[in-house]
Motif scaffolding. Structure first.
Motif, PDB file in Angstrom:
ATOM      1  N   ILE A 242      40.775  31.329  34.912  1.00 24.76           N
ATOM      2  CA  ILE A 242      39.621  32.265  35.600  1.00 24.76           C
ATOM      3  C   ILE A 242      39.454  31.663  36.857  1.00 24.76           C
ATOM      4  O   ILE A 242      38.541  30.473  36.905  1.00 24.76           O
ATOM      5  N   PHE A 243      39.704  32.493  37.958  1.00 26.03           N
ATOM      6  CA  PHE A 243      39.357  31.987  39.311  1.00 26.03           C
ATOM      7  C   PHE A 243      38.555  32.659  40.019  1.00 26.03           C
ATOM      8  O   PHE A 243      37.679  33.491  39.293  1.00 26.03           O
ATOM      9  N   GLY A 244      38.536  32.759  41.258  1.00 28.80           N
ATOM     10  CA  GLY A 244      37.661  33.486  42.029  1.00 28.80           C
ATOM     11  C   GLY A 244      38.190  35.060  42.338  1.00 28.80           C
ATOM     12  O   GLY A 244      39.059  35.484  42.454  1.00 28.80           O
ATOM     13  N   ALA A 245      36.830  35.894  42.635  1.00 29.73           N
ATOM     14  CA  ALA A 245      36.937  37.221  42.667  1.00 29.73           C
ATOM     15  C   ALA A 245      37.124  37.498  44.439  1.00 29.73           C
ATOM     16  O   ALA A 245      36.535  36.603  45.171  1.00 29.73           O
ATOM     17  N   TYR A 246      37.675  38.562  44.721  1.00 30.31           N
ATOM     18  CA  TYR A 246      37.843  38.809  46.265  1.00 30.31           C
ATOM     19  C   TYR A 246      37.084  39.912  46.710  1.00 30.31           C
ATOM     20  O   TYR A 246      36.827  40.321  47.967  1.00 30.31           O
ATOM     21  N   THR A 247      36.451  40.846  45.712  1.00 33.64           N
ATOM     22  CA  THR A 247      35.686  42.043  46.085  1.00 33.64           C
ATOM     23  C   THR A 247      34.314  41.624  46.531  1.00 33.64           C
ATOM     24  O   THR A 247      33.758  40.368  46.305  1.00 33.64           O
ATOM     25  N   LYS A 248      33.614  42.323  47.350  1.00 32.13           N
ATOM     26  CA  LYS A 248      32.605  42.070  47.998  1.00 32.13           C
ATOM     27  C   LYS A 248      31.364  42.731  47.499  1.00 32.13           C
ATOM     28  O   LYS A 248      29.973  42.474  47.626  1.00 32.13           O
ATOM     29  N   THR A 249      31.477  44.020  46.838  1.00 32.53           N
ATOM     30  CA  THR A 249      30.482  44.743  46.572  1.00 32.53           C
ATOM     31  C   THR A 249      30.563  45.176  44.824  1.00 32.53           C
ATOM     32  O   THR A 249      29.768  45.605  44.239  1.00 32.53           O
ATOM     33  N   ILE A 250      31.878  45.196  44.308  1.00 33.78           N
ATOM     34  CA  ILE A 250      32.037  45.734  42.882  1.00 33.78           C
ATOM     35  C   ILE A 250      32.620  44.591  42.301  1.00 33.78           C
ATOM     36  O   ILE A 250      33.211  43.493  42.621  1.00 33.78           O
ATOM     37  N   PRO A 251      32.175  44.710  40.808  1.00 36.38           N
ATOM     38  CA  PRO A 251      32.719  43.506  40.013  1.00 36.38           C
ATOM     39  C   PRO A 251      34.137  43.416  39.734  1.00 36.38           C
ATOM     40  O   PRO A 251      34.965  44.138  39.625  1.00 36.38           O
ATOM     41  N   THR A 252      34.721  42.214  39.691  1.00 36.98           N
ATOM     42  CA  THR A 252      35.992  41.724  39.249  1.00 36.98           C
ATOM     43  C   THR A 252      35.811  41.036  38.043  1.00 36.98           C
ATOM     44  O   THR A 252      35.193  39.900  37.910  1.00 36.98           O
ATOM     45  N   VAL A 253      36.499  41.581  36.872  1.00 40.20           N
ATOM     46  CA  VAL A 253      36.518  40.727  35.577  1.00 40.20           C
ATOM     47  C   VAL A 253      37.968  40.408  35.181  1.00 40.20           C
ATOM     48  O   VAL A 253      38.545  41.286  35.444  1.00 40.20           O
TER      49      VAL A 253
ATOM     50  N   GLY B 176      35.470  49.086  39.977  1.00 38.73           N
ATOM     51  CA  GLY B 176      35.355  47.558  39.379  1.00 38.73           C
ATOM     52  C   GLY B 176      36.898  47.159  39.353  1.00 38.73           C
ATOM     53  O   GLY B 176      37.784  48.245  39.296  1.00 38.73           O
ATOM     54  N   ILE B 177      37.216  46.186  39.471  1.00 37.58           N
ATOM     55  CA  ILE B 177      38.572  45.619  39.366  1.00 37.58           C
ATOM     56  C   ILE B 177      38.845  44.649  37.655  1.00 37.58           C
ATOM     57  O   ILE B 177      37.914  43.963  37.649  1.00 37.58           O
ATOM     58  N   ILE B 178      39.809  45.077  37.139  1.00 32.67           N
ATOM     59  CA  ILE B 178      40.094  44.527  35.983  1.00 32.67           C
ATOM     60  C   ILE B 178      41.463  43.409  35.922  1.00 32.67           C
ATOM     61  O   ILE B 178      42.366  44.206  36.424  1.00 32.67           O
TER      62      ILE B 178
END
Ligand SMILES: [Zn+2]
Length: 533
Positions: free
Chosen positions: A256-267, A241-243
């Protein structure tokens, strides 16, 4: 029921009945004093009637404002309105129903399609070296993890020599949660330092922070990736995951904007907890955290603008428009961006319908979708409705927070000073005396939806609000919530919007769209009709 009706052809004394044959010259000679008198009387009558409409609207807004009730329904009940979410569509439907309850025809107009996504819960806990629930949330469009909870070690993005060294390091990301933002040296906003720090320590903190910020930028660029592509590279390498921490320079606020990951969480984790994890990881006590995030992919969904309309009686093909984007980011509830602009325009429409139900020109309101991704709803409307844009008397947009309106620019239109000045004269002193006007001003190339109209030479204007710490505390943050609304300022704004719309509708003349000579005009940008992929 009609409360006030004037400027209506059917009830007007014009044109006067003239008996033929007559000599126009002698008629004019004989009648000039009479005609002048009539004109004077008619302008007196308008002044009186406009005063009674404006007084009635003011009284209504002072004693029977619907703003609090609507704010609760929209912001607490429906919540944030990210493009492509079911909540955005729910808000569109809520607004249509609200207009219908006021007997104002309204519709949702399709402008495009977007990736459908729905936010679920975010729970983030530190489980080692001690247990602590962490403040944070998944970014918009973070991939759904089903019911799976990810528990893993937290490591810091390494400071590598170059992209080759980063490629060599990448296998170490496997199974780890990666901190990819810099740790802020202070969680106190600068205004707090300014008030309490010694001058020396404030200067030193700022200098240290600049060094850290530059070093972090270089740490990212040395990986060979950008802030956008780095999360994908880490995902590909097997990271869990990405923090991030996108601190908004105030106590307790993150953007709080958008995530770029496709399969793992971005928090995003709040500064206080992000700093804790960072310091632990840096000192060699590798912390472990659990992330449980849920979200749903909903396929391609249709996206709408909500349009409501009070039909004109005398010049129905000319349009006075109120405007505010309806969508928001979803860290908070989009209360001041742009719940407040939305509610201002809805309340203005309610006032207009109640006290000016038969306007001379057609009064429209546009509640735009996907402003946040590039003015998409309003740009699409401009493309789809050339007949409205061509016959636009004026458009007033509001989109910079809860504050009372204090700025109005002529947007580079050569004659804006004449008509805006004329309409402002009718506005009560307590509202208009705070407004700083700038004429002819510069045409806005972006920033909010009025720019979509200005770009094609249509008279769109921005009602500029006092900032109320908008940029740091509410704009796109996790704290953009109901409690930040200043309802007295909103009442002021709803009334102002209603009065300006009323005056613009009643104006005998069509507004001039002449551009100020020598002013560089922005170019029209096409709406993105399919987004989020
Ligand atoms: Zn906005």
């Amino acid at each position: 029921m009609i409360f006030y009706k004037f400027g209506n052809k059917n009830q007007s004394n014009f044109p006067m009945k003239i008996t033929y044959p007559y000599s126009p010259t002698s008629f004019l000679q004989k009648s000039t004093p009479f005609l002048l008198g009539l004109l004077f009387c008619s302008s007196m009558a308008f002044a009186q009637q406009s005063k009674s409409v404006i007084d009635a609207m003011t009284n209504e807004e002072t004693t029977n404002s619907q703003l609090e009730k609507m704010a609760h329904e929209l912001l607490d009940g429906i919540g944030p309105r990210l493009v492509g979410t079911p909540q955005m569509k729910q808000a569109n439907d809520w607004a249509v129903a609200k207009y219908k309850s006021w007997d104002i025809p309204a519709r949702n107009e399709k402008w495009g399609e977007w990736r459908g996504w729905e936010r679920g819960v975010s729970h983030i806990d530190m489980v080692y070296p001690r247990v602590k629930s962490l403040e944070g949330m998944q970014l918009a469009w973070s991939p759904g993890m089903g019911k799976k909870t990810v528990t893993a070690e937290v490591i810091i993005l390494p400071d590598v020599a170059d992209s080759i060294a980063f490629e060599q390091w990448l296998p170490k990301a496997k199974g780890k949660l990666i901190l990819i933002s810099m740790a802020q040296p202070t969680g106190r906003p600068d205004y707090n330092w300014l008030e309490f720090a010694t001058k020396e320590s404030f200067e030193k903190m700022k200098a240290d922070r600049t060094v850290l910020t530059n070093a972090w930028k270089s740490r990212i660029s040395k990986t060979g990736f950008t802030a956008k592509t780095l999360p994908l590279a880490l995902e590909k390498a097997g990271a869990a995951g990405i923090i991030t921490n996108n601190w908004s320079a105030g106590f307790g606020v993150d953007k709080i904007f958008g995530a770029y990951t496709k399969t793992i969480p971005t928090v995003d984790i709040a500064l206080e907890d992000y700093g804790l994890l960072y310091r632990l990881a840096e000192s060699g006590t590798t912390p472990k955290i659990s992330i449980h995030t849920e979200s749903k992919e909903l396929g391609k969904v249709t996206t709408f603008n909500t349009i409501a309309e009070i039909k004109g009686t005398e010049k129905p093909e000319e349009y006075v428009m109120l405007s505010a984007h309806f969508d928001s980011w979803d860290g908070g509830t989009g209360a001041t961006d742009n719940g407040t602009g939305t509610l201002t325009m809805m309340e203005a429409m309610r006032l207009l319908k109640k006290f000016y139900p038969n306007p001379k020109r057609t009064i429209l309101v546009g509640h735009w979708g996907s402003e946040e991704q590039g003015l998409n709803g309003s740009r699409a409307f401009v493309e789809d409705h050339p007949e409205i844009v061509k016959n636009l008397q004026v458009l007033f947009n509001q989109d910079n927070g809860t504050g009372r309106i204090v700025n109005l620019s002529g947007q580079g239109f050569a004659d804006a000073k004449d008509y805006l000045g004329r309409w402002l004269k009718a506005v009560p002193d307590t509202i208009k005396n705070r407004i700083k006007t700038t004429f002819p001003g510069q045409p806005g190339g972006g920033g909010s939806d009025f720019a979509s109209f200005v770009a094609v030479g249509a008279p769109g204007f921005s009602l500029g609000s006092l900032n109320w710490s908008y940029g740091s505390y509410t704009w796109h943050t996790n704290r953009d919530t109901y409690d930040k609304i200043v309802f007295d300022d909103l009442r002021n704004n709803a009334l102002l919007a209603a009065i300006l719309a009323y005056m613009a509708s009643e104006d005998p003349a069509k507004t001039s769209t002449k551009k100020t000579e020598g002013v560089q005009w922005p170019v029209q940008v096409k709406a993105t009709r399919l987004g989020g992929y």
